[in-house]
Write an enzyme that holds these catalytic residues in place. Structure first.
Site, PDB file in Angstrom:
ATOM      1  N   HIS A 265       0.874  -1.186   0.000  1.00  0.00           N
ATOM      2  CA  HIS A 265       0.000   0.000   0.000  1.00  0.00           C
ATOM      3  C   HIS A 265       0.909   1.233   0.000  1.00  0.00           C
ATOM      4  O   HIS A 265       1.688   1.438  -0.923  1.00  0.00           O
ATOM      5  CB  HIS A 265      -0.909  -0.108   1.233  1.00  0.00           C
ATOM      6  CG  HIS A 265      -2.083   0.826   1.280  1.00  0.00           C
ATOM      7  ND1 HIS A 265      -2.431   1.666   0.257  1.00  0.00           N
ATOM      8  CD2 HIS A 265      -2.994   1.060   2.264  1.00  0.00           C
ATOM      9  CE1 HIS A 265      -3.508   2.357   0.600  1.00  0.00           C
ATOM     10  NE2 HIS A 265      -3.860   2.014   1.822  1.00  0.00           N
ATOM     11  N   HIS A 306      -1.657  -2.428  -9.829  1.00  0.00           N
ATOM     12  CA  HIS A 306      -2.637  -1.862  -8.893  1.00  0.00           C
ATOM     13  C   HIS A 306      -3.847  -2.773  -8.833  1.00  0.00           C
ATOM     14  O   HIS A 306      -4.231  -3.344  -9.853  1.00  0.00           O
ATOM     15  CB  HIS A 306      -3.065  -0.457  -9.348  1.00  0.00           C
ATOM     16  CG  HIS A 306      -3.699   0.327  -8.246  1.00  0.00           C
ATOM     17  ND1 HIS A 306      -5.022   0.206  -7.934  1.00  0.00           N
ATOM     18  CD2 HIS A 306      -3.164   1.198  -7.369  1.00  0.00           C
ATOM     19  CE1 HIS A 306      -5.284   1.000  -6.903  1.00  0.00           C
ATOM     20  NE2 HIS A 306      -4.176   1.612  -6.534  1.00  0.00           N
ATOM     21  N   ASP A 364       2.960   5.605  -6.923  1.00  0.00           N
ATOM     22  CA  ASP A 364       4.125   5.541  -6.041  1.00  0.00           C
ATOM     23  C   ASP A 364       5.435   5.515  -6.805  1.00  0.00           C
ATOM     24  O   ASP A 364       6.469   5.888  -6.267  1.00  0.00           O
ATOM     25  CB  ASP A 364       4.036   4.301  -5.146  1.00  0.00           C
ATOM     26  CG  ASP A 364       3.008   4.512  -4.063  1.00  0.00           C
ATOM     27  OD1 ASP A 364       2.884   5.647  -3.615  1.00  0.00           O
ATOM     28  OD2 ASP A 364       2.325   3.545  -3.691  1.00  0.00           O
TER      29      ASP A 364
END
Ligand code: CMC
Length: 428
Positions: A265, A306, A364
């Site tokens: 995460h 994802h 990210d």
């Protein structure tokens, strides 16, 4: 609600009719609530097909790469809005008028300082504590400091708690960094905007103060904006679950921070940089790509893939642009680690394994690159994600508490031992 119904026929049971709900956009939802009355549960580990709540805050279409906050596309918010305006939108449902915005910004500005006794709380941590460990502790500890905003049934209390959390997160985040490097804490400077103030508390010292570049504070602001909310992800669902027990908002947000910490995460941005360091040289990229594809190797390409986006992550698009801007402003286009990142991105986007599984770079991947360029240490990356996401957690918590809600209590498929008699120790 629609007139549509699902008819379920299960061996040994009477036919079961289940209501179907239709949202404003997105897939229809089958209400399975009454199955328990028939002695049945649904089974969906990882909540892949389960809607745990109704929400009006954020919509994601993972196949089309769409992310909307209160209906507004994330790209438009990142380009035309700023973090605090996005916070207002998430919390209140509408974009503020100029007057509402000024008042909101001013209120946040005047809640940035933390209680003086929190300073001593920090001293309990080892100097080498991970800043996320400190954040889990100090944010939870806020509930011991602000008794006047703990009554969750009082809307005013909920609002004050939310303002406090949004305003104080950058202060606490910067304090967790200053503590780990042994520098004195910096007080917030309320003449600065939200993101510039954060960079000021991170990088200035009482004996040396540098001006914060508007390009860099704008990039920081975009990072906060792009992380502001992401519907029912693991940490938000954790906050909702904690909140469903009636826990206070500071404790709920601390639970969200804990859930965010994991590398699947929010911890992924930190893991991206660690991975780039481990790769070390462009010539090693092929080895790491091969490892990522090897089923017997647990290594994954961090910053790729994802659960929901099976198309390009729309936040990643904006983040990539911001990364290019920041690298150009700082003259860092030739940084060796960043070169590895760009090459890795290119190879993965052309590789059959990644194309087939729709593993695109996620938010990210690029946020790690920008944060590194801004001089933010790697172990602070997830703390920054948590700072930006605080408003999303609060908006969901507030939405849940404001309506009728029940304690969250999943069921299970039990596969343990059937009932058996206790065996005395000498008979085992
Ligand atoms: N590298 C290599 N293979 C991967 C990767 C990866 N990063 N991600 C998924 N796969 C493969 C996986 O092995 C599986 O292959 P197969 O079908 O042959 O068994 C397939 O792709 C599907 O993977 P999954 O584990 O079923 O997918 P998931 O939806 O459960 O996992 C994820 C999503 C984000 C946890 C995963 O893609 C991952 O671990 N990515 C790396 C960590 C990361 O970057 N996380 C940040 C997510 S974005 C920020 C946020 O919202 O928190």
């Amino acid at each position: 609600m629609t007139d549509k119904k699902a008819n379920l026929s299960i061996d040994g049971h009477d036919p079961i009719e289940l209501p179907i709900y239709t949202g404003t956009i997105g897939p229809d939802v089958v209400d399975v609530g009454k199955l328990t009355g028939q002695g049945l549960f649904t089974y969906d580990p990882g909540f892949v097909s389960t809607a745990a709540c109704e929400s009006k805050i954020t919509y994601i279409d993972g196949d089309k790469g769409i992310l909307l906050h209160r209906g507004y596309p994330i790209g438009q918010l990142a380009e035309h809005s700023d973090y605090l305006e996005t916070c207002y939108l998430l919390m209140h449902g509408e974009l503020p008028t100029q007057e509402q915005k000024d008042e909101f910004v001013d209120t946040i500005r005047h809640h940035t300082m933390v209680h003086d006794q929190l300073f001593t709380f920090f001293n309990g941590f080892r100097r080498d504590a991970h800043p996320m460990a400190i954040m889990c502790g100090v944010v939870g500890a806020l509930s011991a400091f602000y008794h006047d905003s703990l009554d969750i049934s009082d809307e005013k209390h909920r609002e004050v708690a939310a303002i406090r959390l949004i305003a104080k997160m950058p202060t606490l985040a910067a304090m967790s960094y200053k503590y780990s490097i042994g520098q004195p804490f910096m007080f917030p400077d309320n003449s600065l905007d939200y993101s510039a103030n954060f960079l000021h508390m991170m990088f200035n010292t009482p004996c040396e103060r540098k001006e914060i570049s508007p390009t860099l504070s704008r990039a920081m602001d975009r990072i906060f904006t792009l992380h502001a909310d992401h519907e029912q992800n693991a940490s938000t669902s954790t906050v909702r679950l904690a909140g469903s027990t009636g826990a206070n908002p500071f404790a709920c947000i601390a639970s969200g921070i804990a859930a965010l910490w994991g590398p699947s995460h929010g911890g992924a941005n930190e893991a991206v940089l660690e991975m780039l360091n481990e790769i070390g040289d462009e010539k090693h990229i092929d080895t790491f790509i091969a490892r990522a594809k090897d089923k017997d190797d647990s290594f994954r390409l961090m910053g790729f893939g994802h659960r929901v986006y099976k198309n390009f992550d729309p936040r990643a698009k904006v983040m990539k642009e911001a990364a290019d801007e920041v690298l150009a402003e700082l003259g860092l286009e030739n940084d060796p680690l960043l070169k590895i990142a760009k090459r890795l991105e290119q190879i993965a986007l052309e590789d059959e394994y990644f194309i087939e599984r729709k593993l695109y770079p996620n938010v990210d991947f690029y946020s790690g690159i920008i944060l590194k360029a801004l001089g933010i240490p790697t172990n602070m990356f997830t703390v920054i994600f948590a700072t930006g996401r605080t408003v999303g957690w609060l908006a969901h918590w507030h939405e849940m508490i404001s309506g009728p809600y029940r304690i969250g209590r999943p069921r299970q498929l039990y596969t343990g031992s059937v009932e058996r008699d206790f065996l005395p120790i000498d008979k085992r």
